[in-house]
Design an enzyme around this catalytic site. Structure first.
Site, PDB file in Angstrom:
ATOM      1  N   GLU A 362       0.830  -1.220   0.000  1.00  0.00           N
ATOM      2  CA  GLU A 362       0.000   0.000   0.000  1.00  0.00           C
ATOM      3  C   GLU A 362       0.858   1.261   0.000  1.00  0.00           C
ATOM      4  O   GLU A 362       0.546   2.241   0.673  1.00  0.00           O
ATOM      5  CB  GLU A 362      -0.916   0.023   1.229  1.00  0.00           C
ATOM      6  CG  GLU A 362      -1.757  -1.200   1.396  1.00  0.00           C
ATOM      7  CD  GLU A 362      -2.964  -1.190   0.493  1.00  0.00           C
ATOM      8  OE1 GLU A 362      -3.223  -0.142  -0.125  1.00  0.00           O
ATOM      9  OE2 GLU A 362      -3.617  -2.226   0.391  1.00  0.00           O
ATOM     10  N   THR A 364       5.211   2.008  -0.241  1.00  0.00           N
ATOM     11  CA  THR A 364       6.324   1.767   0.690  1.00  0.00           C
ATOM     12  C   THR A 364       6.540   3.004   1.559  1.00  0.00           C
ATOM     13  O   THR A 364       6.071   4.097   1.255  1.00  0.00           O
ATOM     14  CB  THR A 364       7.627   1.485  -0.080  1.00  0.00           C
ATOM     15  OG1 THR A 364       7.978   2.677  -0.804  1.00  0.00           O
ATOM     16  CG2 THR A 364       7.470   0.323  -1.048  1.00  0.00           C
TER      17      THR A 364
HETATM   18  P1  FAD Z   1       9.616  -1.653  -5.668  1.00  0.00           P
HETATM   19  O1  FAD Z   1       8.621  -0.665  -6.164  1.00  0.00           O
HETATM   20  O2  FAD Z   1      10.470  -2.348  -6.661  1.00  0.00           O
HETATM   21  O3  FAD Z   1      10.554  -0.891  -4.623  1.00  0.00           O
HETATM   22  C1  FAD Z   1      11.769  -1.434  -4.120  1.00  0.00           C
HETATM   23  C2  FAD Z   1      12.415  -0.372  -3.223  1.00  0.00           C
HETATM   24  O4  FAD Z   1      12.691   0.812  -4.002  1.00  0.00           O
HETATM   25  C3  FAD Z   1      11.490   0.074  -2.092  1.00  0.00           C
HETATM   26  O5  FAD Z   1      12.249   0.371  -0.947  1.00  0.00           O
HETATM   27  C4  FAD Z   1      10.881   1.352  -2.646  1.00  0.00           C
HETATM   28  O6  FAD Z   1      10.415   2.236  -1.663  1.00  0.00           O
HETATM   29  C5  FAD Z   1      12.076   1.928  -3.392  1.00  0.00           C
HETATM   30  N1  FAD Z   1      11.650   2.899  -4.387  1.00  0.00           N
HETATM   31  C6  FAD Z   1      10.887   2.699  -5.504  1.00  0.00           C
HETATM   32  N2  FAD Z   1      10.692   3.850  -6.150  1.00  0.00           N
HETATM   33  C7  FAD Z   1      11.338   4.803  -5.433  1.00  0.00           C
HETATM   34  C8  FAD Z   1      11.509   6.216  -5.575  1.00  0.00           C
HETATM   35  N3  FAD Z   1      10.950   6.899  -6.577  1.00  0.00           N
HETATM   36  N4  FAD Z   1      12.246   6.864  -4.650  1.00  0.00           N
HETATM   37  C9  FAD Z   1      12.791   6.204  -3.597  1.00  0.00           C
HETATM   38  N5  FAD Z   1      12.667   4.877  -3.407  1.00  0.00           N
HETATM   39  C10 FAD Z   1      11.948   4.198  -4.309  1.00  0.00           C
HETATM   40  N6  FAD Z   1      -0.224  -5.470  -4.414  1.00  0.00           N
HETATM   41  C11 FAD Z   1      -1.465  -5.498  -4.969  1.00  0.00           C
HETATM   42  O7  FAD Z   1      -1.692  -4.937  -6.054  1.00  0.00           O
HETATM   43  N7  FAD Z   1      -2.489  -6.173  -4.354  1.00  0.00           N
HETATM   44  C12 FAD Z   1      -2.306  -6.830  -3.187  1.00  0.00           C
HETATM   45  O8  FAD Z   1      -3.271  -7.430  -2.663  1.00  0.00           O
HETATM   46  C13 FAD Z   1      -1.015  -6.832  -2.575  1.00  0.00           C
HETATM   47  N8  FAD Z   1      -0.768  -7.544  -1.442  1.00  0.00           N
HETATM   48  C14 FAD Z   1       0.508  -7.647  -0.963  1.00  0.00           C
HETATM   49  C15 FAD Z   1       0.801  -8.515   0.101  1.00  0.00           C
HETATM   50  C16 FAD Z   1       2.100  -8.666   0.565  1.00  0.00           C
HETATM   51  C17 FAD Z   1       2.399  -9.631   1.666  1.00  0.00           C
HETATM   52  C18 FAD Z   1       3.145  -7.888  -0.006  1.00  0.00           C
HETATM   53  C19 FAD Z   1       4.545  -8.025   0.501  1.00  0.00           C
HETATM   54  C20 FAD Z   1       2.885  -7.039  -1.054  1.00  0.00           C
HETATM   55  C21 FAD Z   1       1.569  -6.916  -1.565  1.00  0.00           C
HETATM   56  N9  FAD Z   1       1.288  -6.115  -2.678  1.00  0.00           N
HETATM   57  C22 FAD Z   1       0.023  -6.122  -3.244  1.00  0.00           C
HETATM   58  C23 FAD Z   1       2.375  -5.447  -3.381  1.00  0.00           C
HETATM   59  C24 FAD Z   1       2.865  -4.158  -2.746  1.00  0.00           C
HETATM   60  O9  FAD Z   1       1.897  -3.154  -2.860  1.00  0.00           O
HETATM   61  C25 FAD Z   1       4.198  -3.803  -3.406  1.00  0.00           C
HETATM   62  O10 FAD Z   1       5.152  -4.731  -2.936  1.00  0.00           O
HETATM   63  C26 FAD Z   1       4.657  -2.390  -3.117  1.00  0.00           C
HETATM   64  O11 FAD Z   1       3.862  -1.452  -3.810  1.00  0.00           O
HETATM   65  C27 FAD Z   1       6.127  -2.157  -3.503  1.00  0.00           C
HETATM   66  O12 FAD Z   1       6.396  -2.640  -4.776  1.00  0.00           O
HETATM   67  P2  FAD Z   1       7.660  -3.605  -5.018  1.00  0.00           P
HETATM   68  O13 FAD Z   1       7.645  -4.683  -4.014  1.00  0.00           O
HETATM   69  O14 FAD Z   1       7.643  -3.952  -6.460  1.00  0.00           O
HETATM   70  O15 FAD Z   1       8.934  -2.717  -4.708  1.00  0.00           O
END
Ligand code: FAD
Length: 383
Positions: A362, A364
């Site tokens: 939701e 990070t």
């Molecule tokens: P990334 O976006 O790849 O980020 C990796 C790191 O880079 C993070 O620290 C991030 O903050 C940082 N970062 C990225 N962009 C920037 C920036 N511009 N500046 C600084 N730092 C940055 N998603 C759904 O759609 N539906 C769900 O029901 C759902 N359930 C989930 C349940 C679990 C248990 C988990 C772990 C995740 C779930 N998610 C769901 C996904 C979740 O919303 C994403 O994991 C989250 O949005 C982050 O995306 P990512 O993991 O791809 O990380």
């Protein structure tokens, strides 16, 4: 302990909801949740009708069998659910604030009548597919595509980390179209649509997390959510779910704190309870302060939501502040429990590991920091 007595500010109805959810989790969840966490299971089908009967699914939505409760009442329910486990609160959040809210906000009358009453009753489960294997924080760059074929739609792509994915009867899937991002209702069993679970998680183990694959999935024209185009569609739902999280985190933190207080009172070293040492008291006092502040933030944001309205920046503030506070409380509580703190006999490390997911999903903590950074400086720093 609750020195500030934040709950004194609740109405009688809000307190009644608190007590009802507490009694439910004490009976139906607390005795089993460590086992579910250990096994990596969540009895979604079994619990959904019970949660529905309590009015907790789509609780803050109006009509279609939903309870139409206030934002604060919904928040208090999230707090109590997450005091049991973040997986339980995640189930309720995804069902009510993401899947049902998307249909409620953007769906046609036919879509609302088909899905919402059954989802409110817990007879049908929903999931919300926005994140993709390669696109998380930047969903505007999603790869999942929907193209028209006559009056039908054809969807191709994949969604990752989807809570409730493999147990859902309907998936709300966001896909790029020639007109912009649109939401689609994909019933389970549609040819070309598969959901498989993600295993080996060390966090939110009592929660179903899945990958959705869409391989030439053909949907009728009326599968699209008619009332929204663009990223504001999914983002509008996420703001609802984040609101539940900023309350839920207070519950997870409180559970850790209570375990630490109880342990500090009874565990003896050097001939006295460890709660008698100043270093332990400093930790407990700090936890009390952190949770009191988080509780006040939650209540304030809730009252704004029920009154003049809440901004996305205020919700980001709450999510960022309260999840961080809960995680810090969990880490401090873990130290007070010593070696016992690393086991499933106590809730602390389970909550702490869960909160690592809550910190990431939701939006990070970094993304919410940037939301606030933009609000403060007027400069967007995302790219
Ligand atoms: P990334 O976006 O790849 O980020 C990796 C790191 O880079 C993070 O620290 C991030 O903050 C940082 N970062 C990225 N962009 C920037 C920036 N511009 N500046 C600084 N730092 C940055 N998603 C759904 O759609 N539906 C769900 O029901 C759902 N359930 C989930 C349940 C679990 C248990 C988990 C772990 C995740 C779930 N998610 C769901 C996904 C979740 O919303 C994403 O994991 C989250 O949005 C982050 O995306 P990512 O993991 O791809 O990380």
């Amino acid at each position: 302990m609750d020195v500030l007595r934040v709950d004194d500010q609740l109405t009688d109805e809000e307190r009644m909801i608190r007590d009802t959810v507490r009694a439910f989790t004490a009976e139906r969840v607390a005795p089993h949740v460590a086992g579910w966490f250990e096994e990596g299971t969540f009895p979604a089908r079994e619990l959904a009708p019970e949660l529905g009967k309590l009015g907790l699914l789509g609780m803050h939505l109006e009509g279609y069998g939903c309870a139409g409760a206030s934002a604060v009442a919904y928040g208090v329910a999230c707090r109590e659910l997450e005091a049991a486990d973040s997986g339980l609160r995640s189930f309720v959040s995804v069902q009510g604030s993401l899947a049902m809210a998307a249909i409620h906000k953007y769906g046609s009358e036919a879509q609302k009548n088909e899905w919402l009453p059954r989802m409110a009753a817990g007879e049908a489960i929903g999931c919300f597919g926005l994140t993709e294997p390669d696109r998380g924080s930047d969903p505007g760059d999603m790869r999942t595509r929907a193209r028209r074929d006559g009056s039908d739609w054809i969807l191709n792509g994949a969604k990752m980390w989807i809570t409730n994915g493999s147990v859902a009867d309907v998936a709300v899937v966001w896909a790029r179209t020639d007109e912009g991002v649109r939401g689609f209702l994909v019933p389970a069993g549609t040819p070309g649509f598969t959901a498989s679970d993600i295993h080996r998680k060390l966090s939110l183990r009592a929660s179903v997390t899945s990958e959705l694959v869409l391989d030439d999935v053909r949907l009728p024209a009326d599968a699209v959510l008619p009332d929204v185009t663009g990223l504001k569609g999914p983002l509008g739902c996420l703001s609802e779910a984040r609101y539940g999280i900023l309350w839920g985190a207070v519950g997870a933190g409180r559970s850790c704190y209570e375990a630490a207080v109880e342990y500090a009172r009874t565990r003896e070293q050097f001939g006295r309870p460890i709660g008698g040492f100043q270093l332990t008291q400093e930790k407990l006092a700090w936890m009390e302060v952190a949770l009191g502040q988080a509780g006040l933030v939650a209540l304030h944001v809730g009252r704004l939501k029920d009154g003049p309205g809440v901004t996305p920046q205020q919700v980001s503030f709450g999510k960022l502040a309260n999840v961080r506070a809960a995680l810090d409380v969990a880490r401090q509580a873990r130290t007070i429990l010593g070696a016992n703190g690393i086991t499933l006999e106590y809730p602390v490390l389970r909550h702490m590991n869960n909160l690592e997911s809550v910190l990431t999903y939701e939006g990070t903590q970094e993304i919410h920091t940037l939301v606030l950074g933009q609000a403060i400086t007027g400069i967007a720093a995302y790219r």
